[in-house]
Design a protein around this motif. Sequence first.
Motif, PDB file in Angstrom:
ATOM      1  N   ALA A 190     122.881  62.378 118.906  1.00  0.00           N
ATOM      2  CA  ALA A 190     123.148  62.898 120.250  1.00  0.00           C
ATOM      3  C   ALA A 190     124.114  64.081 120.186  1.00  0.00           C
ATOM      4  CB  ALA A 190     123.705  61.800 121.145  1.00  0.00           C
ATOM      5  N   MET A 191     125.074  63.996 119.282  1.00  0.00           N
ATOM      6  CA  MET A 191     126.033  65.105 119.154  1.00  0.00           C
ATOM      7  C   MET A 191     125.361  66.347 118.573  1.00  0.00           C
ATOM      8  SD  MET A 191     129.731  63.488 118.225  1.00  0.00           S
ATOM      9  CE  MET A 191     129.383  62.274 116.981  1.00  0.00           C
ATOM     10  N   LEU A 192     124.430  66.145 117.670  1.00  0.00           N
ATOM     11  CA  LEU A 192     123.695  67.286 117.102  1.00  0.00           C
ATOM     12  C   LEU A 192     122.835  67.940 118.189  1.00  0.00           C
ATOM     13  CD1 LEU A 192     122.526  65.732 113.698  1.00  0.00           C
ATOM     14  CD2 LEU A 192     124.586  67.075 114.191  1.00  0.00           C
ATOM     15  N   GLN A 193     122.195  67.097 118.987  1.00  0.00           N
ATOM     16  CA  GLN A 193     121.353  67.596 120.054  1.00  0.00           C
ATOM     17  C   GLN A 193     122.171  68.381 121.081  1.00  0.00           C
ATOM     18  OE1 GLN A 193     118.909  64.233 121.323  1.00  0.00           O
ATOM     19  NE2 GLN A 193     117.409  65.243 120.048  1.00  0.00           N
ATOM     20  N   GLU A 194     123.321  67.862 121.400  1.00  0.00           N
ATOM     21  CA  GLU A 194     124.219  68.533 122.338  1.00  0.00           C
ATOM     22  C   GLU A 194     124.397  70.000 121.960  1.00  0.00           C
ATOM     23  OE1 GLU A 194     125.850  67.713 125.141  1.00  0.00           O
ATOM     24  OE2 GLU A 194     127.542  69.102 125.211  1.00  0.00           O
ATOM     25  N   TRP A 195     124.509  70.275 120.683  1.00  0.00           N
ATOM     26  CA  TRP A 195     124.766  71.653 120.267  1.00  0.00           C
ATOM     27  C   TRP A 195     123.649  72.606 120.648  1.00  0.00           C
ATOM     28  CZ3 TRP A 195     128.405  74.879 119.546  1.00  0.00           C
ATOM     29  CH2 TRP A 195     128.129  76.101 118.964  1.00  0.00           C
ATOM     30  N   TYR A 196     122.427  72.230 120.370  1.00  0.00           N
ATOM     31  CA  TYR A 196     121.365  73.212 120.654  1.00  0.00           C
ATOM     32  C   TYR A 196     120.799  73.114 122.062  1.00  0.00           C
ATOM     33  CZ  TYR A 196     118.142  69.462 119.085  1.00  0.00           C
ATOM     34  OH  TYR A 196     117.459  68.286 118.915  1.00  0.00           O
ATOM     35  N   VAL A 197     120.989  71.972 122.719  1.00  0.00           N
ATOM     36  CA  VAL A 197     120.489  71.853 124.096  1.00  0.00           C
ATOM     37  C   VAL A 197     121.444  72.524 125.083  1.00  0.00           C
ATOM     38  CG1 VAL A 197     119.909  70.243 125.949  1.00  0.00           C
ATOM     39  CG2 VAL A 197     119.128  69.797 123.633  1.00  0.00           C
ATOM     40  N   LYS A 198     122.739  72.442 124.816  1.00  0.00           N
ATOM     41  CA  LYS A 198     123.728  73.019 125.735  1.00  0.00           C
ATOM     42  C   LYS A 198     124.374  74.256 125.139  1.00  0.00           C
ATOM     43  CE  LYS A 198     123.307  69.475 128.522  1.00  0.00           C
ATOM     44  NZ  LYS A 198     124.232  68.323 128.338  1.00  0.00           N
ATOM     45  N   ARG A 199     123.594  74.977 124.369  1.00  0.00           N
ATOM     46  CA  ARG A 199     124.132  76.156 123.677  1.00  0.00           C
ATOM     47  C   ARG A 199     124.880  77.090 124.623  1.00  0.00           C
ATOM     48  NH1 ARG A 199     126.555  78.632 121.215  1.00  0.00           N
ATOM     49  NH2 ARG A 199     126.327  79.846 119.297  1.00  0.00           N
ATOM     50  N   TRP A 200     124.375  77.310 125.825  1.00  0.00           N
ATOM     51  CA  TRP A 200     124.984  78.205 126.826  1.00  0.00           C
ATOM     52  C   TRP A 200     126.428  77.810 127.126  1.00  0.00           C
ATOM     53  CZ3 TRP A 200     126.521  75.609 131.252  1.00  0.00           C
ATOM     54  CH2 TRP A 200     125.939  74.354 131.462  1.00  0.00           C
ATOM     55  N   LYS A 201     126.683  76.510 127.140  1.00  0.00           N
ATOM     56  CA  LYS A 201     128.018  76.039 127.499  1.00  0.00           C
ATOM     57  C   LYS A 201     129.045  76.477 126.458  1.00  0.00           C
ATOM     58  CE  LYS A 201     128.856  71.559 127.359  1.00  0.00           C
ATOM     59  NZ  LYS A 201     128.546  70.145 127.701  1.00  0.00           N
ATOM     60  N   TYR A 202     128.683  76.318 125.210  1.00  0.00           N
ATOM     61  CA  TYR A 202     129.615  76.659 124.141  1.00  0.00           C
ATOM     62  C   TYR A 202     129.742  78.160 123.972  1.00  0.00           C
ATOM     63  CZ  TYR A 202     129.429  71.732 123.541  1.00  0.00           C
ATOM     64  OH  TYR A 202     129.522  70.392 123.797  1.00  0.00           O
ATOM     65  N   ARG A 203     128.687  78.887 124.305  1.00  0.00           N
ATOM     66  CA  ARG A 203     128.774  80.342 124.253  1.00  0.00           C
ATOM     67  C   ARG A 203     129.810  80.804 125.266  1.00  0.00           C
ATOM     68  NH1 ARG A 203     123.311  81.385 124.276  1.00  0.00           N
ATOM     69  NH2 ARG A 203     123.213  81.117 122.021  1.00  0.00           N
ATOM     70  N   SER A 204     129.746  80.236 126.465  1.00  0.00           N
ATOM     71  CA  SER A 204     130.682  80.695 127.493  1.00  0.00           C
ATOM     72  C   SER A 204     132.110  80.228 127.189  1.00  0.00           C
ATOM     73  CB  SER A 204     130.235  80.223 128.876  1.00  0.00           C
ATOM     74  OG  SER A 204     130.583  78.871 129.075  1.00  0.00           O
ATOM     75  N   ARG A 205     132.241  79.147 126.439  1.00  0.00           N
ATOM     76  CA  ARG A 205     133.584  78.702 126.060  1.00  0.00           C
ATOM     77  C   ARG A 205     134.046  79.321 124.748  1.00  0.00           C
ATOM     78  NH1 ARG A 205     133.092  72.195 127.327  1.00  0.00           N
ATOM     79  NH2 ARG A 205     132.759  72.432 129.565  1.00  0.00           N
ATOM     80  N   GLN A 206     133.213  80.170 124.205  1.00  0.00           N
ATOM     81  CA  GLN A 206     133.517  80.862 122.945  1.00  0.00           C
ATOM     82  C   GLN A 206     133.830  79.905 121.797  1.00  0.00           C
ATOM     83  OE1 GLN A 206     136.471  83.848 124.539  1.00  0.00           O
ATOM     84  NE2 GLN A 206     134.819  85.194 123.876  1.00  0.00           N
ATOM     85  N   ILE A 207     133.010  78.873 121.704  1.00  0.00           N
ATOM     86  CA  ILE A 207     133.129  77.955 120.576  1.00  0.00           C
ATOM     87  C   ILE A 207     131.924  78.185 119.678  1.00  0.00           C
ATOM     88  CG2 ILE A 207     132.969  75.525 119.932  1.00  0.00           C
ATOM     89  CD1 ILE A 207     134.558  74.977 122.572  1.00  0.00           C
TER      90      ILE A 207
END
Lengths: 234, 234
Positions: A190-207
């Motif tokens: 689930a944590m691996l999936q989080e990365w590519y499914v919510k990619r936009w979120k981390y882009r905006s948080r600059q992670i």
Amino acid sequence: MTLAEFKSMVSLSKNEICREIFLENAQTIKVKKEERVIHNLGRIFDATLAISNKKGFHAMSLRDLSENAGLSMGALYSYFASKDELLSMIQEQGRRITRRVLEQQIRPDLAPMQKLKAGIIAHLYLSEIMQPWFYFSFMEAKNLEKKQQKDAIASELMTEQVYAAILREGQRAGDFAPTDPDMTAAIIKAMLQEWYVKRWKYRSRQIDVEQYAGFVLNWVEAFVRPANRPVETK
Amino acid sequence: MTLAEFKSMVSLSKNEICREIFLENAQTIKVKKEERVIHNLGRIFDATLAISNKKGFHAMSLRDLSENAGLSMGALYSYFASKDELLSMIQEQGRRITRRVLEQQIRPDLAPMQKLKAGIIAHLYLSEIMQPWFYFSFMEAKNLEKKQQKDAIASELMTEQVYAAILREGQRAGDFAPTDPDMTAAIIKAMLQEWYVKRWKYRSRQIDVEQYAGFVLNWVEAFVRPANRPVETK
DNA sequence: GTCTATATACGGATAGAC
DNA sequence: GTCTATCCGTATATAGAC
């Protein structure tokens, strides 16, 4: 391992991937000149992923695709026999790459904790490089035909069992705490999936992916390593 | 709290939900007799979720829906003005319920750890009761129109911030370890999502929502509680 | 309020010229 | 190999009878 190091290890250029698809689907692809096929397949896949990830594969018309890929509708049908076949080609190819990379990176001689970390990092970095494919694959799985859907589910469970097997191995060796391996593997997935499914979120948080990997590894280690912590209730 | 206890607390019968939708959309729904509207809306939503979750909302034709809901195509258009509007109605309603239930369950007088647990359990139980809606909402978010899409993203981030805020509160109180609250909240959210998105997996493994909740709470506590464990690297 | 019948557009797919 | 033009089914939406 850094993302750059990973990239140089796996050698997954777009051309190489398309070349592989060409060889796999030699009977359905009517065009025969390799160089041309590789070039056009690249455009077709890029456009398909871009459009589908915005509004869904089913909502993408072949006229949309034709415009974006820079090929006429007639020409498209020299590269696949039907829209469904295009979907299958993309899915199958990605699964093959994932399987290969995981096998390559989780070397049998590593200690369990090293295996676990290598497997997590490999999946995160791969999904970073091929993010549109991973997202597509996840979102469009239920739109596949029956047979293809079985394959997708099998692949999903297979990946998860890779991590579960490492967890069991580590528990036998006494390196890991006695958590439920299937459940722990499911959460890792689930944590691996989080990365590519919510990619936009981390882009905006600059992670970036290396920071995310660091966080996941830390979290996993805290849970998997045997320590003074409450015992699993099951 | 058990699932049964939760159910009796939240009182979310299908009729009540449909009644609320009726009142919200009084101007677009042409039929005026409340009892009838509630009955038919129930059939329409059930059928929409069932079909869409199998093959996607866009792939569901209104003829499909008409057959499954037991209403003619003409009659359907007395309950919504367009297929897109049907999508919006479903999305908006679920978001409202989620918001309300979380507010209700995370009582301000609780200690941070109790708040965190209450919020996690509430979300898991709610998504168990309304699993088809949660799955639908997740999978169809990108098929919404621009404005509605903004709302969906805002809602996603809002839920996550509920957990992040509790984490910060707990850290200030010294109850929690100094992990990155945003990142920890994101992982919690991913675990909640896992439950309703991969429902089939847990059904086949015969794991129910109470067992899953137990596992998640255990995992969260191990990570959040300050203890003798490696310090966060960032 | 609900139905049947239909208007109108758009989808995937193919034929045949170049 | 690629293009344009077209076939034909099916989609959403609506008109008008009951």
